[in-house]
Structure formats: C-alpha cells, structure tokens
Design a protein around this motif. Structure first.
Motif, PDB file in Angstrom:
ATOM      1  N   ILE A 155      31.088  30.043  34.749  1.00 24.22           N
ATOM      2  CA  ILE A 155      30.168  30.366  35.841  1.00 24.22           C
ATOM      3  C   ILE A 155      30.912  30.568  37.156  1.00 24.22           C
ATOM      4  O   ILE A 155      30.557  31.447  37.955  1.00 24.22           O
ATOM      5  CB  ILE A 155      29.098  29.262  35.982  1.00 24.22           C
ATOM      6  CG1 ILE A 155      28.232  29.190  34.718  1.00 24.22           C
ATOM      7  CG2 ILE A 155      28.236  29.511  37.208  1.00 24.22           C
ATOM      8  CD1 ILE A 155      27.465  30.462  34.419  1.00 24.22           C
ATOM      9  N   THR A 156      31.949  29.778  37.388  1.00 28.45           N
ATOM     10  CA  THR A 156      32.764  29.959  38.604  1.00 28.45           C
ATOM     11  C   THR A 156      33.386  31.342  38.619  1.00 28.45           C
ATOM     12  O   THR A 156      33.433  32.022  39.662  1.00 28.45           O
ATOM     13  CB  THR A 156      33.859  28.884  38.675  1.00 28.45           C
ATOM     14  OG1 THR A 156      33.253  27.588  38.694  1.00 28.45           O
ATOM     15  CG2 THR A 156      34.703  29.051  39.931  1.00 28.45           C
ATOM     16  N   PHE A 157      33.853  31.783  37.462  1.00 33.71           N
ATOM     17  CA  PHE A 157      34.418  33.134  37.355  1.00 33.71           C
ATOM     18  C   PHE A 157      33.339  34.200  37.573  1.00 33.71           C
ATOM     19  O   PHE A 157      33.548  35.174  38.311  1.00 33.71           O
ATOM     20  CB  PHE A 157      35.076  33.313  35.983  1.00 33.71           C
ATOM     21  CG  PHE A 157      35.230  34.743  35.562  1.00 33.71           C
ATOM     22  CD1 PHE A 157      36.065  35.615  36.256  1.00 33.71           C
ATOM     23  CD2 PHE A 157      34.512  35.239  34.472  1.00 33.71           C
ATOM     24  CE1 PHE A 157      36.199  36.943  35.869  1.00 33.71           C
ATOM     25  CE2 PHE A 157      34.633  36.553  34.082  1.00 33.71           C
ATOM     26  CZ  PHE A 157      35.482  37.413  34.781  1.00 33.71           C
ATOM     27  N   LEU A 158      32.175  34.030  36.945  1.00 37.20           N
ATOM     28  CA  LEU A 158      31.106  35.018  37.090  1.00 37.20           C
ATOM     29  C   LEU A 158      30.611  35.115  38.526  1.00 37.20           C
ATOM     30  O   LEU A 158      30.168  36.178  38.969  1.00 37.20           O
ATOM     31  CB  LEU A 158      29.944  34.678  36.150  1.00 37.20           C
ATOM     32  CG  LEU A 158      30.231  34.787  34.644  1.00 37.20           C
ATOM     33  CD1 LEU A 158      28.988  34.452  33.837  1.00 37.20           C
ATOM     34  CD2 LEU A 158      30.738  36.176  34.293  1.00 37.20           C
TER      35      LEU A 158
ATOM     36  N   LEU B 279      16.882  19.533  38.872  1.00 35.79           N
ATOM     37  CA  LEU B 279      16.721  19.408  37.427  1.00 35.79           C
ATOM     38  C   LEU B 279      17.840  20.125  36.684  1.00 35.79           C
ATOM     39  O   LEU B 279      18.371  19.611  35.690  1.00 35.79           O
ATOM     40  CB  LEU B 279      15.366  19.971  36.994  1.00 35.79           C
ATOM     41  CG  LEU B 279      15.091  19.948  35.481  1.00 35.79           C
ATOM     42  CD1 LEU B 279      15.186  18.523  34.936  1.00 35.79           C
ATOM     43  CD2 LEU B 279      13.735  20.555  35.170  1.00 35.79           C
ATOM     44  N   MET B 280      18.217  21.313  37.164  1.00 38.79           N
ATOM     45  CA  MET B 280      19.293  22.059  36.522  1.00 38.79           C
ATOM     46  C   MET B 280      20.588  21.264  36.542  1.00 38.79           C
ATOM     47  O   MET B 280      21.322  21.208  35.544  1.00 38.79           O
ATOM     48  CB  MET B 280      19.479  23.421  37.208  1.00 38.79           C
ATOM     49  CG  MET B 280      20.597  24.264  36.614  1.00 38.79           C
ATOM     50  SD  MET B 280      20.670  25.905  37.359  1.00 38.79           S
ATOM     51  CE  MET B 280      19.231  26.686  36.608  1.00 38.79           C
TER      52      MET B 280
ATOM     53  N   ARG C 210      20.352  33.180  35.596  1.00 38.75           N
ATOM     54  CA  ARG C 210      20.394  33.760  36.943  1.00 38.75           C
ATOM     55  C   ARG C 210      20.325  32.672  38.012  1.00 38.75           C
ATOM     56  O   ARG C 210      21.083  32.704  38.994  1.00 38.75           O
ATOM     57  CB  ARG C 210      19.253  34.758  37.127  1.00 38.75           C
ATOM     58  CG  ARG C 210      19.199  35.374  38.530  1.00 38.75           C
ATOM     59  CD  ARG C 210      17.926  36.156  38.751  1.00 38.75           C
ATOM     60  NE  ARG C 210      16.725  35.341  38.573  1.00 38.75           N
ATOM     61  CZ  ARG C 210      16.274  34.480  39.478  1.00 38.75           C
ATOM     62  NH1 ARG C 210      16.938  34.292  40.627  1.00 38.75           N
ATOM     63  NH2 ARG C 210      15.161  33.795  39.252  1.00 38.75           N
ATOM     64  N   ILE C 211      19.415  31.719  37.822  1.00 36.73           N
ATOM     65  CA  ILE C 211      19.285  30.634  38.798  1.00 36.73           C
ATOM     66  C   ILE C 211      20.569  29.801  38.840  1.00 36.73           C
ATOM     67  O   ILE C 211      21.013  29.366  39.905  1.00 36.73           O
ATOM     68  CB  ILE C 211      18.067  29.752  38.456  1.00 36.73           C
ATOM     69  CG1 ILE C 211      16.776  30.576  38.578  1.00 36.73           C
ATOM     70  CG2 ILE C 211      17.994  28.538  39.379  1.00 36.73           C
ATOM     71  CD1 ILE C 211      15.537  29.840  38.097  1.00 36.73           C
ATOM     72  N   LEU C 212      21.179  29.597  37.673  1.00 34.71           N
ATOM     73  CA  LEU C 212      22.442  28.869  37.612  1.00 34.71           C
ATOM     74  C   LEU C 212      23.528  29.596  38.408  1.00 34.71           C
ATOM     75  O   LEU C 212      24.290  28.972  39.156  1.00 34.71           O
ATOM     76  CB  LEU C 212      22.877  28.697  36.156  1.00 34.71           C
ATOM     77  CG  LEU C 212      24.237  28.033  35.905  1.00 34.71           C
ATOM     78  CD1 LEU C 212      24.290  26.641  36.525  1.00 34.71           C
ATOM     79  CD2 LEU C 212      24.527  27.967  34.408  1.00 34.71           C
ATOM     80  N   LEU C 213      23.583  30.916  38.276  1.00 35.57           N
ATOM     81  CA  LEU C 213      24.554  31.700  39.036  1.00 35.57           C
ATOM     82  C   LEU C 213      24.232  31.662  40.534  1.00 35.57           C
ATOM     83  O   LEU C 213      25.143  31.584  41.373  1.00 35.57           O
ATOM     84  CB  LEU C 213      24.574  33.149  38.532  1.00 35.57           C
ATOM     85  CG  LEU C 213      25.201  33.358  37.151  1.00 35.57           C
ATOM     86  CD1 LEU C 213      24.879  34.757  36.633  1.00 35.57           C
ATOM     87  CD2 LEU C 213      26.721  33.172  37.230  1.00 35.57           C
ATOM     88  N   ASP C 214      22.952  31.734  40.864  1.00 36.11           N
ATOM     89  CA  ASP C 214      22.550  31.715  42.274  1.00 36.11           C
ATOM     90  C   ASP C 214      22.956  30.416  42.953  1.00 36.11           C
ATOM     91  O   ASP C 214      23.317  30.395  44.148  1.00 36.11           O
ATOM     92  CB  ASP C 214      21.037  31.886  42.397  1.00 36.11           C
ATOM     93  CG  ASP C 214      20.571  33.294  42.102  1.00 36.11           C
ATOM     94  OD1 ASP C 214      21.417  34.210  42.107  1.00 36.11           O
ATOM     95  OD2 ASP C 214      19.354  33.484  41.849  1.00 36.11           O
ATOM     96  N   HIS C 215      22.897  29.294  42.222  1.00 31.53           N
ATOM     97  CA  HIS C 215      23.101  27.987  42.822  1.00 31.53           C
ATOM     98  C   HIS C 215      24.280  27.229  42.207  1.00 31.53           C
ATOM     99  O   HIS C 215      24.328  26.003  42.279  1.00 31.53           O
ATOM    100  CB  HIS C 215      21.824  27.151  42.663  1.00 31.53           C
ATOM    101  CG  HIS C 215      20.606  27.764  43.296  1.00 31.53           C
ATOM    102  ND1 HIS C 215      20.430  27.825  44.662  1.00 31.53           N
ATOM    103  CD2 HIS C 215      19.521  28.366  42.741  1.00 31.53           C
ATOM    104  CE1 HIS C 215      19.268  28.431  44.918  1.00 31.53           C
ATOM    105  NE2 HIS C 215      18.716  28.769  43.767  1.00 31.53           N
ATOM    106  N   GLN C 216      25.227  27.964  41.638  1.00 33.38           N
ATOM    107  CA  GLN C 216      26.350  27.296  40.959  1.00 33.38           C
ATOM    108  C   GLN C 216      27.147  26.385  41.901  1.00 33.38           C
ATOM    109  O   GLN C 216      27.679  25.362  41.491  1.00 33.38           O
ATOM    110  CB  GLN C 216      27.255  28.343  40.317  1.00 33.38           C
ATOM    111  CG  GLN C 216      27.792  29.450  41.238  1.00 33.38           C
ATOM    112  CD  GLN C 216      29.051  29.069  41.967  1.00 33.38           C
ATOM    113  OE1 GLN C 216      29.810  28.202  41.496  1.00 33.38           O
ATOM    114  NE2 GLN C 216      29.279  29.678  43.112  1.00 33.38           N
TER     115      GLN C 216
ATOM    116  N   PHE D 242      27.467  22.501  40.351  1.00 40.45           N
ATOM    117  CA  PHE D 242      28.769  21.986  39.902  1.00 40.45           C
ATOM    118  C   PHE D 242      29.495  21.216  41.015  1.00 40.45           C
ATOM    119  O   PHE D 242      30.713  21.263  41.105  1.00 40.45           O
ATOM    120  CB  PHE D 242      29.640  23.121  39.403  1.00 40.45           C
ATOM    121  CG  PHE D 242      29.119  23.762  38.141  1.00 40.45           C
ATOM    122  CD1 PHE D 242      29.213  23.115  36.927  1.00 40.45           C
ATOM    123  CD2 PHE D 242      28.514  25.001  38.172  1.00 40.45           C
ATOM    124  CE1 PHE D 242      28.738  23.685  35.760  1.00 40.45           C
ATOM    125  CE2 PHE D 242      28.034  25.609  37.020  1.00 40.45           C
ATOM    126  CZ  PHE D 242      28.143  24.940  35.811  1.00 40.45           C
ATOM    127  N   THR D 243      28.749  20.505  41.840  1.00 36.90           N
ATOM    128  CA  THR D 243      29.383  19.690  42.880  1.00 36.90           C
ATOM    129  C   THR D 243      29.125  18.223  42.583  1.00 36.90           C
ATOM    130  O   THR D 243      28.210  17.861  41.859  1.00 36.90           O
ATOM    131  CB  THR D 243      28.802  20.018  44.259  1.00 36.90           C
ATOM    132  OG1 THR D 243      27.386  19.878  44.243  1.00 36.90           O
ATOM    133  CG2 THR D 243      29.199  21.426  44.669  1.00 36.90           C
TER     134      THR D 243
END
Length: 430
Positions: free
Chosen positions: A370-373, A350-351, A419-425, A429-430
C-alpha cells in the motif's frame, strides 16, 4: 471500429436464414435449477443484500437484471487481465428479461474495467429458443460497444460452442472487424480454460459443469481432454502459491515480505511510477511463465535486466492472486464486504483495527504494498492511476471468498475498502 464498416443486418438476407435456426431445447430444459454458487462467506452478507439477489439491493435500478447473475467478474486471468463472465444459462425467457437493461448493465460492468486489458468468457450452454435474444438486439449490442470497449479486450472465449453460435458468427462476419475476429476463441471443455484462468476462481454454473462432464463422458478414452493435475506439496524453492508464513520461515533473513513483492515493488518504484496505465496492461505469457519458473526454482530474478515494467506489474498481481489465502485473509472477509455499512466517521478507526489484526507477515506485506501504491497514485496525473483505479485493479487480488470465486456482490465492497485504505493509508499504518 469505424462506423462505415457496419452493415444493416435488417437488409442482410442471411438474417432471415438465421432467424429460422432452432436451438435444441429439450436437453437444456432437463437440467435442474442451478444450485447456489455462493460461498458461505458471501451468503453471510444477506443483511446488506436482498436474499433474492446476491448483487444489488431490491430498490437498485438494475436489481431485476443483477439478480439473475448473468454477468460476473472473476478476478484476473493467467496473464494479469480482468475476467468478465457471461452466463447464457442464467438468462430467463425473453418475455421476462429487459434486454435493453441487460445491455446497459453489461456496459456499466465493463465501464469499470475497459481502461485495462480484459478477457471475456462466454458460457454458451443453456441458451435456448426461449431465452436467446433477437438478432436485432445482438446487432445493436455490437454497435453499442464502440472502440472504447473493443480496444482492450484481449480475448473472447466461447465455451461449449454449438453450430448455432458458429453460424451466428459467420453471418455477423460483415460487421465484425478482422482484428476483433482474431480475438474469438472456441473452448470445447472447461479443462481447456486452465491455460487462460484458474477455473476454481470462476463462478461456473452447476448446469455448465454437468454439461461439461456429460461431454467428457461421451468421449472415447483415447480422446479424453486433459484434466487438471492433482495438487501436490510445493517444492522447497517454490514461492508462488505458498503461504506467507511458510515463505517467511524459509527466508534466511526472516523478512516477512516475500521476495517476489520486494523485487517487483523495488523495480516498479524506480521505473514504473510514471508509466501511463501501469497495472492495466497484460504481459507476454511466455515471459510470465518463465519468471514464475525461475522464482519457483530458486533462481534470482532481475527485472532491471528485462526492462519490462508491465511484466513486473503482472508478476506482482499474479503472486498476490495465487496465494493460498488472500493477503487480507478469509477471517476479515465478512467485515470487509460489510464495511460499506460503517459510518464514514468510524471507517478509519475500524479499518486500522482490522488491519492490525492481521498476522505479522500479512500486515507487513500489505503495508509494503500500500505504501508503494500510494506513490503510484501520487503520480496519477502522469500514470492515470488514481486510488479508485488502483482499487479496481488490486481489490480482487487482496481478498476473495473461500471458494476462490469473486462475484459482483463482493467485488464492489472489496474495491471500496481498498480505495478507502489507499486514501487513508498514512493513518491506518501509523
């Protein structure tokens, strides 16, 4: 502050004197009940938060405190510091409020931010003889907040101070350290807060606004406090506060990632990944304004010449917060705030769908950030910035309601989504 600096106010003769002070209550009690300050986007999430409380579900242990909206979190101030707001007018009569629970709730809120520089704004109007806490509670509250809480508070702004609050601080002087005392500032009018934080992002109670208007109206025309200047179209070179689509149109290369994000992230990727507490510290306000002016004037900014990692970090957060529409867009607000209801096995799918629905310039800029973070988080053993810590810092700068305000009802879900976005970035983003 060390414990030996504290004195027992119970033995202080001034305490008895303060207890005799009576607050003017007639004027305060004439104010109508505070109107709803929630944006439509926030009231739409009622299926996940009890209608009586925009903060917590009814069975939460702090529900009876949170429902009053005494404490709010309001994003970042003009210096890149988190803003915590305390509304005295929303405190119910003493017998209707568990003050110990209120203290624990305040500590629980601050616990999320005390590792970063933060600002506390106290709206004093509305504190009456009926709802003011006891002196012993105030004394115990000050003692409860040890050095962990006092170290990173950079300023305490007392808005609409009265003789009572000024007298109270004088009587508390024996237990207030000189260093902390210097952080206390009196603010007579809401317009004065604009130097610190944009008032439109604060959930200022309606009765506080009414009281401020009344104060301003009572002044002679020659001594009227300054008002915020009217909004005007941004000049062609301006980059702060300009829509991403417009910035992209102005860019001769057509790069969807704004120059401020490219410059700051490039510099921080080289020199900031191993800096402890990166994004948790504030920066010199004069330098922040100077850098913003240079960008808005079309002048090239070279952070490598300034060699100030925290300045670049604050500029990045400020740029995101000053976007006229958040990077994650208003359209996704409800989906993101309600994201906690999505089962864990469906969250990434969903994200990914939500993120890919963003306009191209938002999607590309978000991916760049997000890639940088993710690189910052990969060095968390050195810089202490885990995905959770980064989410607390960046969540309020990636999304807010249409009224620009940020309440505790939304900030938790937004930070969780971040946080979830960072965990699964790597999957999103693929």
């Amino acid at each position: 502050m060390s414990s030996e600096l504290l004195v027992d106010l119970g033995e202080d003769p001034a305490t008895a004197q303060l207890g005799q002070l009576k607050l003017t209550t007639v004027e305060d009690q004439q104010w109508p009940a505070d109107e709803s300050t929630l944006s439509k986007s926030e009231t739409d999430i009622s299926q996940h938060f009890d209608a009586g409380s925009p903060h917590l579900p009814w069975d939460h242990p702090f529900y009876d405190i949170a429902r009053h909206q005494i404490i709010e979190v309001a994003g970042d101030d003009n210096f890149g510091r988190k803003v915590i707001v305390f509304n005295a007018c929303r405190m119910p009569p003493q017998h209707q409020l568990d003050h110990h629970k209120l203290l624990m709730y305040l500590k629980g809120t601050l616990d999320q931010y005390v590792e970063s520089d933060y600002t506390l704004i106290y709206f004093h109007h509305g504190l009456t003889s009926e709802n003011k806490p006891s002196l012993s509670w105030l004394r115990d509250a000050y003692r409860e907040f040890d050095r962990k809480y006092k170290k990173n508070i950079k300023a305490l702004y007392i808005v609409h101070p009265t003789m009572f609050i000024k007298t109270l601080l004088i009587l508390f002087k024996p237990i207030i350290s000189f260093k902390f005392g210097r952080k206390i500032n009196y603010v007579s009018y809401l317009s004065e807060l604009e130097d610190v934080v944009k008032c439109e992002q604060l959930l200022i109670p309606a009765r506080v606004k009414e009281y401020d208007n009344k104060l301003r109206a009572s002044l002679k025309p020659t001594v009227q406090p300054p008002v915020s200047p009217p909004h005007s179209p941004p000049p062609h070179s301006q980059v702060f506060g300009v829509p991403l689509a417009l910035l992209r149109q102005r860019n001769p290369d057509g790069d969807p990632v704004p120059v401020v994000m490219r410059d700051t992230i490039s510099f921080l990727s080289e020199q900031g990944l191993e800096i402890e507490g990166i994004f948790r510290r504030s920066a010199n306000v004069t330098l922040v304004k100077e850098v913003q002016l240079r960008y808005n004037s079309g002048v090239t900014v070279n952070f490598r010449e300034m060699e100030d990692v925290h300045l670049a970090a604050v500029i990045l957060k400020t740029f995101l917060r000053e976007l006229p529409e958040p990077l994650l867009t208003y359209q996704l607000y409800n989906d993101i705030v309600n994201f906690t209801s999505v089962s864990s096995d469906r969250q990434v799918t969903l994200m990914k769908t939500l993120i890919e629905s963003l306009p191209e310039e938002n999607y590309t800029s978000l991916r760049h950030l997000i890639t940088f973070l993710a690189k910052v988080s990969a060095n968390n053993e050195v810089n202490k910035m885990t995905n959770s810590n980064l989410a607390v810092v960046f969540g309020p700068n990636l999304l807010w309601g249409r009224d620009n305000a940020m309440s505790l009802s939304a900030i938790g879900p937004i930070n969780n989504f971040t946080r979830i976005l960072l965990d699964h970035q790597h999957l999103v983003f693929t």
